[in-house]
Design an enzyme around this catalytic site. Structure first.
Site, PDB file in Angstrom:
ATOM      1  N   LYS A 114      61.397 -27.724 -15.685  1.00 54.95           N
ATOM      2  CA  LYS A 114      61.320 -28.416 -14.400  1.00 54.95           C
ATOM      3  C   LYS A 114      62.658 -28.981 -13.936  1.00 54.95           C
ATOM      4  CE  LYS A 114      56.392 -29.465 -14.527  1.00 54.95           C
ATOM      5  NZ  LYS A 114      56.068 -28.561 -15.624  1.00 54.95           N
ATOM      6  N   LYS A 145      58.526 -37.539 -16.788  1.00 50.80           N
ATOM      7  CA  LYS A 145      57.821 -36.271 -16.942  1.00 50.80           C
ATOM      8  C   LYS A 145      58.525 -35.375 -17.952  1.00 50.80           C
ATOM      9  CE  LYS A 145      56.248 -34.420 -13.070  1.00 50.80           C
ATOM     10  NZ  LYS A 145      56.236 -33.859 -11.691  1.00 50.80           N
ATOM     11  N   LYS A 160      60.828 -40.713  -8.616  1.00 48.53           N
ATOM     12  CA  LYS A 160      60.170 -41.805  -7.907  1.00 48.53           C
ATOM     13  C   LYS A 160      58.673 -41.513  -7.879  1.00 48.53           C
ATOM     14  CE  LYS A 160      59.506 -45.250  -4.963  1.00 48.53           C
ATOM     15  NZ  LYS A 160      59.588 -46.654  -5.409  1.00 48.53           N
ATOM     16  N   TYR A 161      57.867 -42.519  -8.173  1.00 46.47           N
ATOM     17  CA  TYR A 161      56.409 -42.351  -8.180  1.00 46.47           C
ATOM     18  C   TYR A 161      55.888 -42.617  -6.772  1.00 46.47           C
ATOM     19  CZ  TYR A 161      51.560 -43.003  -9.777  1.00 46.47           C
ATOM     20  OH  TYR A 161      50.202 -42.899  -9.982  1.00 46.47           O
ATOM     21  N   LEU A 162      55.391 -41.569  -6.133  1.00 49.10           N
ATOM     22  CA  LEU A 162      54.872 -41.709  -4.775  1.00 49.10           C
ATOM     23  C   LEU A 162      53.484 -42.340  -4.812  1.00 49.10           C
ATOM     24  CD1 LEU A 162      55.997 -38.284  -3.259  1.00 49.10           C
ATOM     25  CD2 LEU A 162      57.195 -40.471  -3.210  1.00 49.10           C
ATOM     26  N   HIS A 210      48.740 -33.089  -2.832  1.00 51.22           N
ATOM     27  CA  HIS A 210      49.326 -31.975  -3.589  1.00 51.22           C
ATOM     28  C   HIS A 210      49.144 -30.707  -2.754  1.00 51.22           C
ATOM     29  CE1 HIS A 210      50.115 -30.033  -7.698  1.00 51.22           C
ATOM     30  NE2 HIS A 210      50.023 -29.033  -6.843  1.00 51.22           N
ATOM     31  N   HIS A 249      45.353 -34.819 -13.859  1.00 51.52           N
ATOM     32  CA  HIS A 249      46.338 -33.832 -13.425  1.00 51.52           C
ATOM     33  C   HIS A 249      45.803 -32.401 -13.465  1.00 51.52           C
ATOM     34  CE1 HIS A 249      49.243 -37.104 -13.485  1.00 51.52           C
ATOM     35  NE2 HIS A 249      48.864 -37.380 -14.718  1.00 51.52           N
ATOM     36  N   LYS A 281      43.287 -29.699 -11.563  1.00 53.78           N
ATOM     37  CA  LYS A 281      42.643 -29.500 -10.272  1.00 53.78           C
ATOM     38  C   LYS A 281      41.137 -29.302 -10.444  1.00 53.78           C
ATOM     39  CE  LYS A 281      46.945 -27.336  -8.855  1.00 53.78           C
ATOM     40  NZ  LYS A 281      47.652 -26.048  -8.699  1.00 53.78           N
ATOM     41  N   ARG A 322      53.227 -17.220 -11.642  1.00 46.24           N
ATOM     42  CA  ARG A 322      52.055 -16.434 -12.038  1.00 46.24           C
ATOM     43  C   ARG A 322      51.007 -16.524 -10.944  1.00 46.24           C
ATOM     44  NH1 ARG A 322      48.594 -20.563 -12.895  1.00 46.24           N
ATOM     45  NH2 ARG A 322      49.366 -22.451 -13.924  1.00 46.24           N
TER      46      ARG A 322
END
Length: 447
Positions: free
Chosen positions: A116, A158, A201-203, A208, A235, A237, A291
């Site tokens: 990431k 993260k 930063k944590y929104l 999403h 986290h 879906k 993918r």
């Protein structure tokens, strides 16, 4: 065109790929563990090879066994499906080295986007906005403190090699940061063998949003609009819809074009999805999945394009058969992921399916490998079906989804169908007024 494709996966996605191959006149090879000997994708494939015992590590993650299966059956290509080896750059390289075509992006792109930190650096260089935070790995608590002061609390730590919420911790203040940082690194090391972390930063209340992309070997890239995947638990879906009820036409076109432009600049090929957080009219890139996505189905429903078919086509070296102008969006689609688990406690519920009846009718699609008498194994992910509906409008889609859930019968095991029935009856969901924190807050109150 390929003559024979080995599908290196299981369950509903293996069956989905098999169907696309058959419609293209391509023979299929199913691989399976001993626990999946009676699976539907094994029954329907032209050939099947047992590649190991139930453990994923000894079967679906067993690279030598998969390559041997491809060799002895004379397959031309290998499709990795979703999960397992689908984003393993080493596997992709070995597939190519052994003379098989790889139905996926280049190993280089898998590797770049799989980290990431590297992914963020790559897309920032091409103009994509990212959440404010560290420029790379954060190697000490002191560095974390400095970033917290600059970005402002709360901040999110993260795992650089992470996914699925593992190695992810929120620090609401400087006092919480040291412990959160150490926990995140420990989880990352245990889950991925890599303890590198980065900070964002944590929104507060983002949605999403992800953009479906497809590129060929000739530098052409198109996008298929967005999917809203904000309804998540831990986290993961739970429900997805397309298009997003939060975006207007201008925002939709802007982020789609920007994602496609970035994919084109990096030379991306195959299917892929760029994921963003969206808040107060702004988009922030968070990652790219190299993918096929589980929720590719709702994009297919609103565009009429078979993404798996196109994925296979471009893997042969063929140019895209469509341009951006050819892609039209029609109506609305919602997908519910049906899991074999208790709808309130979420305890897995493997076992024998005593009765199975899938809903039908106009605009209803079920992707599942279940059948009467099938025994759901305990060794794999609990998702057993995807219910996908389409309507001319979001309201029509919701009404059709409600009806389809009522028709869906899976007896003998617990499933998440009752949970979905409750979610789609909530006024917030009906109004499209939710974000990535909504579902967990709702479950605390209602379950």
């Amino acid at each position: 065109m390929f003559e024979k494709v080995l599908i290196a996966n299981r369950g509903e996605i293996a069956l989905r790929i098999h169907r696309a191959c058959r419609e293209m006149g391509i023979k299929t090879v199913a691989v399976h563990s001993t626990a999946d000997a009676d699976a539907m994708h094994v029954r329907l494939a032209d050939e099947s090879v047992c590649i190991g015992p139930p453990s994923s590590k000894e079967s679906y993650l067993n690279i030598p066994a998969i390559l041997s299966a491809a060799t002895i059956t004379g397959a031309d290509a290998i499709h990795p499906g979703i999960g397992f080896m689908s984003e393993n750059a080493q596997f992709a390289e070995m597939v190519i080295e052994h003379g098989f075509a790889w139905i996926g992006p280049t190993p280089e792109h898998i590797r770049i986007m799989g980290d990431k930190v590297t992914a963020k650096k790559t897309v920032i260089a091409h103009g994509l906005p990212c959440v404010p935070g560290s420029d790379g790995p954060v190697n000490s608590v002191e560095e974390a403190f400095a970033i917290g002061e600059t970005a402002g609390y709360p901040i999110l730590i993260k795992a650089a090699a992470g996914g699925g919420g593992k190695g992810m911790k929120v620090a609401w203040s400087k006092d919480e940061l040291k412990e959160a940082y150490q926990l995140a690194r420990g989880e990352a090391r245990a889950a991925f063998g890599n303890d590198q972390v980065y900070i964002e930063k944590y929104l507060a209340n983002p949605r999403h949003i992800e953009i479906q992309l497809l590129g060929d070997h000739h530098g052409n890239v198109v996008h298929f609009g967005e999917r809203d995947c904000s309804l998540q638990r831990r986290h993961q879906k739970v429900v997805e819809e397309a298009p997003s009820p939060a975006l207007n036409a201008e925002e939709r076109e802007k982020i789609g074009a920007l994602a496609a432009r970035t994919a084109k600049l990096i030379g991306y090929r195959g299917v892929g999805t760029m994921e963003f957080l969206y808040e107060d009219g702004q988009f922030f890139f968070i990652e790219m999945n190299t993918r096929l996505q589980i929720e590719h189905t709702i994009t297919e429903m609103i565009t009429g394009v078979d993404l798996v078919r196109e994925q296979i086509r471009v893997a042969t070296g063929a140019p895209l058969g469509i341009t951006q102008k050819d892609i039209k969006f029609n109506g609305h689609s919602i997908e519910c992921r049906i899991n074999a688990e208790h709808p309130e406690t979420f305890v897995p519920s493997p076992g024998q399916v005593k009765q199975y009846h899938a809903p039908g009718g106009l605009g209803v699609r079920v992707d599942s490998a279940l059948y009467d008498g099938y025994r759901v194994p305990s060794h794999y992910d609990s998702m057993i079906a995807k219910l996908i509906v389409h309507g001319n409008s979001r309201n029509e889609c919701l009404m059709r989804l409600r009806r389809a859930l009522e028709e869906f019968v899976i007896e003998g095991i617990d499933t998440s169908i009752p949970l979905h029935q409750k979610i789609i009856s909530e006024p917030d969901f009906i109004n499209g007024d939710y974000d990535i924190r909504w579902l967990e807050e709702w479950m605390k109150k209602k379950l």
